[in-house]
Design a protein around this motif. Sequence first.
Motif, PDB file in Angstrom:
ATOM      1  N   MET A  53     -18.250  18.625 -27.121  1.00 24.67           N
ATOM      2  CA  MET A  53     -19.189  19.618 -27.632  1.00 24.67           C
ATOM      3  C   MET A  53     -19.734  20.455 -26.480  1.00 24.67           C
ATOM      4  SD  MET A  53     -20.692  21.145 -30.089  1.00 24.67           S
ATOM      5  CE  MET A  53     -20.400  20.106 -31.500  1.00 24.67           C
ATOM      6  N   LEU A  54     -20.045  19.822 -25.365  1.00 30.78           N
ATOM      7  CA  LEU A  54     -20.522  20.533 -24.184  1.00 30.78           C
ATOM      8  C   LEU A  54     -19.521  21.602 -23.762  1.00 30.78           C
ATOM      9  CD1 LEU A  54     -22.612  20.762 -21.863  1.00 30.78           C
ATOM     10  CD2 LEU A  54     -21.272  19.020 -20.654  1.00 30.78           C
ATOM     11  N   ALA A  55     -18.260  21.269 -23.815  1.00 29.62           N
ATOM     12  CA  ALA A  55     -17.210  22.213 -23.425  1.00 29.62           C
ATOM     13  C   ALA A  55     -17.161  23.420 -24.362  1.00 29.62           C
ATOM     14  CB  ALA A  55     -15.859  21.519 -23.404  1.00 29.62           C
ATOM     15  N   HIS A  56     -17.503  23.198 -25.623  1.00 28.22           N
ATOM     16  CA  HIS A  56     -17.440  24.288 -26.601  1.00 28.22           C
ATOM     17  C   HIS A  56     -18.670  25.188 -26.586  1.00 28.22           C
ATOM     18  CE1 HIS A  56     -13.719  23.133 -28.531  1.00 28.22           C
ATOM     19  NE2 HIS A  56     -14.134  21.878 -28.515  1.00 28.22           N
ATOM     20  N   VAL A  57     -19.801  24.689 -26.139  1.00 31.15           N
ATOM     21  CA  VAL A  57     -21.037  25.473 -26.235  1.00 31.15           C
ATOM     22  C   VAL A  57     -21.517  26.049 -24.906  1.00 31.15           C
ATOM     23  CG1 VAL A  57     -21.815  24.213 -28.284  1.00 31.15           C
ATOM     24  CG2 VAL A  57     -22.576  23.464 -26.017  1.00 31.15           C
ATOM     25  N   SER A  58     -20.822  25.734 -23.812  1.00 25.50           N
ATOM     26  CA  SER A  58     -21.274  26.262 -22.527  1.00 25.50           C
ATOM     27  C   SER A  58     -20.091  26.489 -21.598  1.00 25.50           C
ATOM     28  CB  SER A  58     -22.275  25.309 -21.881  1.00 25.50           C
ATOM     29  OG  SER A  58     -21.630  24.111 -21.488  1.00 25.50           O
ATOM     30  N   PHE A  59     -20.368  27.179 -20.512  1.00 24.10           N
ATOM     31  CA  PHE A  59     -19.359  27.397 -19.487  1.00 24.10           C
ATOM     32  C   PHE A  59     -19.413  26.244 -18.500  1.00 24.10           C
ATOM     33  CE2 PHE A  59     -20.403  31.696 -20.951  1.00 24.10           C
ATOM     34  CZ  PHE A  59     -19.134  32.091 -21.359  1.00 24.10           C
ATOM     35  N   THR A  60     -18.888  25.123 -18.920  1.00 28.32           N
ATOM     36  CA  THR A  60     -18.925  23.899 -18.124  1.00 28.32           C
ATOM     37  C   THR A  60     -17.581  23.687 -17.454  1.00 28.32           C
ATOM     38  OG1 THR A  60     -20.494  22.948 -19.680  1.00 28.32           O
ATOM     39  CG2 THR A  60     -19.347  21.421 -18.252  1.00 28.32           C
ATOM     40  N   SER A  61     -17.617  23.193 -16.245  1.00 26.74           N
ATOM     41  CA  SER A  61     -16.403  22.893 -15.499  1.00 26.74           C
ATOM     42  C   SER A  61     -15.517  21.923 -16.273  1.00 26.74           C
ATOM     43  CB  SER A  61     -16.803  22.272 -14.155  1.00 26.74           C
ATOM     44  OG  SER A  61     -15.792  21.478 -13.629  1.00 26.74           O
ATOM     45  N   ALA A  62     -14.226  22.191 -16.296  1.00 23.18           N
ATOM     46  CA  ALA A  62     -13.282  21.296 -16.965  1.00 23.18           C
ATOM     47  C   ALA A  62     -13.327  19.907 -16.342  1.00 23.18           C
ATOM     48  CB  ALA A  62     -11.868  21.868 -16.898  1.00 23.18           C
ATOM     49  N   ASP A  63     -13.517  19.829 -15.026  1.00 20.42           N
ATOM     50  CA  ASP A  63     -13.604  18.530 -14.359  1.00 20.42           C
ATOM     51  C   ASP A  63     -14.822  17.750 -14.838  1.00 20.42           C
ATOM     52  OD1 ASP A  63     -11.303  18.976 -12.927  1.00 20.42           O
ATOM     53  OD2 ASP A  63     -12.343  19.567 -11.091  1.00 20.42           O
ATOM     54  N   LEU A  64     -15.951  18.432 -15.027  1.00 21.54           N
ATOM     55  CA  LEU A  64     -17.151  17.756 -15.505  1.00 21.54           C
ATOM     56  C   LEU A  64     -16.953  17.235 -16.926  1.00 21.54           C
ATOM     57  CD1 LEU A  64     -20.042  16.968 -14.831  1.00 21.54           C
ATOM     58  CD2 LEU A  64     -20.777  19.178 -15.758  1.00 21.54           C
ATOM     59  N   VAL A  65     -16.310  18.008 -17.770  1.00 19.19           N
ATOM     60  CA  VAL A  65     -16.030  17.562 -19.136  1.00 19.19           C
ATOM     61  C   VAL A  65     -15.090  16.363 -19.110  1.00 19.19           C
ATOM     62  CG1 VAL A  65     -14.989  18.183 -21.351  1.00 19.19           C
ATOM     63  CG2 VAL A  65     -16.487  19.807 -20.166  1.00 19.19           C
ATOM     64  N   THR A  66     -14.065  16.392 -18.278  1.00 26.01           N
ATOM     65  CA  THR A  66     -13.149  15.255 -18.150  1.00 26.01           C
ATOM     66  C   THR A  66     -13.911  14.011 -17.690  1.00 26.01           C
ATOM     67  OG1 THR A  66     -11.295  16.703 -17.630  1.00 26.01           O
ATOM     68  CG2 THR A  66     -11.072  14.385 -17.007  1.00 26.01           C
ATOM     69  N   PHE A  67     -14.810  14.177 -16.733  1.00 19.90           N
ATOM     70  CA  PHE A  67     -15.607  13.071 -16.241  1.00 19.90           C
ATOM     71  C   PHE A  67     -16.447  12.459 -17.372  1.00 19.90           C
ATOM     72  CE2 PHE A  67     -19.495  11.323 -14.357  1.00 19.90           C
ATOM     73  CZ  PHE A  67     -18.965  10.471 -13.406  1.00 19.90           C
ATOM     74  N   TYR A  68     -17.214  13.300 -18.065  1.00 17.29           N
ATOM     75  CA  TYR A  68     -18.073  12.785 -19.136  1.00 17.29           C
ATOM     76  C   TYR A  68     -17.273  12.260 -20.321  1.00 17.29           C
ATOM     77  CZ  TYR A  68     -22.293  14.505 -16.874  1.00 17.29           C
ATOM     78  OH  TYR A  68     -23.327  14.704 -16.007  1.00 17.29           O
ATOM     79  N   ASP A  69     -16.065  12.772 -20.513  1.00 12.72           N
ATOM     80  CA  ASP A  69     -15.197  12.302 -21.588  1.00 12.72           C
ATOM     81  C   ASP A  69     -14.614  10.937 -21.262  1.00 12.72           C
ATOM     82  OD1 ASP A  69     -13.914  12.698 -24.113  1.00 12.72           O
ATOM     83  OD2 ASP A  69     -12.072  13.237 -23.074  1.00 12.72           O
ATOM     84  N   SER A  70     -14.654  10.545 -19.992  1.00 18.62           N
ATOM     85  CA  SER A  70     -14.001   9.310 -19.548  1.00 18.62           C
ATOM     86  C   SER A  70     -14.971   8.232 -19.077  1.00 18.62           C
ATOM     87  CB  SER A  70     -13.049   9.617 -18.395  1.00 18.62           C
ATOM     88  OG  SER A  70     -12.129  10.607 -18.775  1.00 18.62           O
ATOM     89  N   ILE A  71     -16.094   8.631 -18.518  1.00 21.09           N
ATOM     90  CA  ILE A  71     -17.023   7.697 -17.880  1.00 21.09           C
ATOM     91  C   ILE A  71     -18.355   7.726 -18.604  1.00 21.09           C
ATOM     92  CG2 ILE A  71     -18.231   7.114 -15.725  1.00 21.09           C
ATOM     93  CD1 ILE A  71     -15.214   6.949 -15.451  1.00 21.09           C
ATOM     94  N   ASP A  72     -18.929   6.583 -18.837  1.00 23.22           N
ATOM     95  CA  ASP A  72     -20.285   6.480 -19.349  1.00 23.22           C
ATOM     96  C   ASP A  72     -21.074   5.664 -18.363  1.00 23.22           C
ATOM     97  OD1 ASP A  72     -22.434   6.717 -21.258  1.00 23.22           O
ATOM     98  OD2 ASP A  72     -22.092   4.611 -21.704  1.00 23.22           O
TER      99      ASP A  72
END
Length: 72
Positions: free
Chosen positions: A52-71
Amino acid sequence: MAVTLARLASWMSWVSEALKAMADEFERQCGFPPGTNEVRSAEYDDQAAARMLAHVSFTSADLVTFYDSIDG
């Protein structure tokens, strides 16, 4: 350098080992027990939030990958 799932898995392993070593010495050095310290794989809700973060903001792809993988 792009963040990949393999690189994150390696990082998780390294950080988990470092946290264990620190926790093992923590009480002796600080005089009280450590709290819970862990790095774990993201669960479904974490992954949904990252996407959702990736869809609503200009967020780095690396940051989205990180949050998608690590909690943590």
